[in-house]
Design a protein around this motif. Structure first.
Motif: not given
Length: 198
Positions: A100, A121, A123, A145, A168
């Motif tokens: 992350k 994961s 972002e 993500s 995304k």
């Protein structure tokens, strides 16, 4: 201070031997050596162990995160790449599905092909204030993500399908400055938020 550095080196060298001979899954010490993706992918024991790795420690005076260094380290959540690293090799963090947070050093100039592919994961990737000149092919493919990507104006080479399957990101906000990104690289499947510093 010199003595502490030497002592730290001894601890790291001991860990490196443990990792190579008796994998225990809590930490991986990385000295910049390249690994073969097929040696991990086709070896169930190695692949299972890599999936348990939760922390990465880098040796001092290292300039590269080697190819496949953390390949399929699916339990790895954060990575702090130290200053002095200039290159992240091909597939270095491929398949790190729990990753992350990545802290990149200012010294970084090159990110290899598939280096963060399928880090599902992840972002945000922030390369602002870094000296990155090259993003390799498929570097962030499958980062489902990923919502934001910040790229410095030092970027000179933008690989093919860097954001392939990054569903995304928003394609209407792609900001192409000068001719740094070839239009052919931005396919209909690429949805990206890029910010270039002028």
């Amino acid at each position: 201070m010199r003595w502490l550095d030497k002592k730290w080196h001894k601890v790291v060298e001991k860990k490196l031997i443990e990792v190579e001979d008796e994998p225990y899954g809590e930490i991986i010490v990385h000295g910049g050596n390249d690994k073969s993706w097929s040696d991990i992918y086709y070896n169930d024991a190695k692949k299972k162990w890599m999936g348990q790795v939760t922390k990465v420690v880098f040796l001092l005076n290292n300039t590269k995160v080697g190819d496949c260094a953390c390949y399929y380290a699916s339990s790895l959540v954060t990575v702090d790449i130290p200053e002095g690293i200039t290159t992240i090799g091909d597939r270095s963090f491929f398949g790190c599905s729990s990753l992350k947070d990545i802290k990149f050093p200012k010294s970084l100039t090159s990110i290899g092909s598939y280096s963060f592919a399928y880090c599902s994961s992840l972002e945000e990737v922030d390369l602002l204030l870094k000296n990155v000149m090259e993003l390799g092919d498929h570097a962030l493919e499958g980062c489902t993500s990923l919502r934001e990507m910040k790229v410095p104006d030092s970027l000179q080479t933008f690989g093919r399908k860097v954001f392939y399957k990054c569903s995304k990101l928003v394609n209407s906000t792609i900001d192409v400055v000068d001719d740094k990104i070839n239009g052919d690289d931005v396919t209909s499947e690429v949805v990206a938020f890029l910010r270039f510093i002028q």
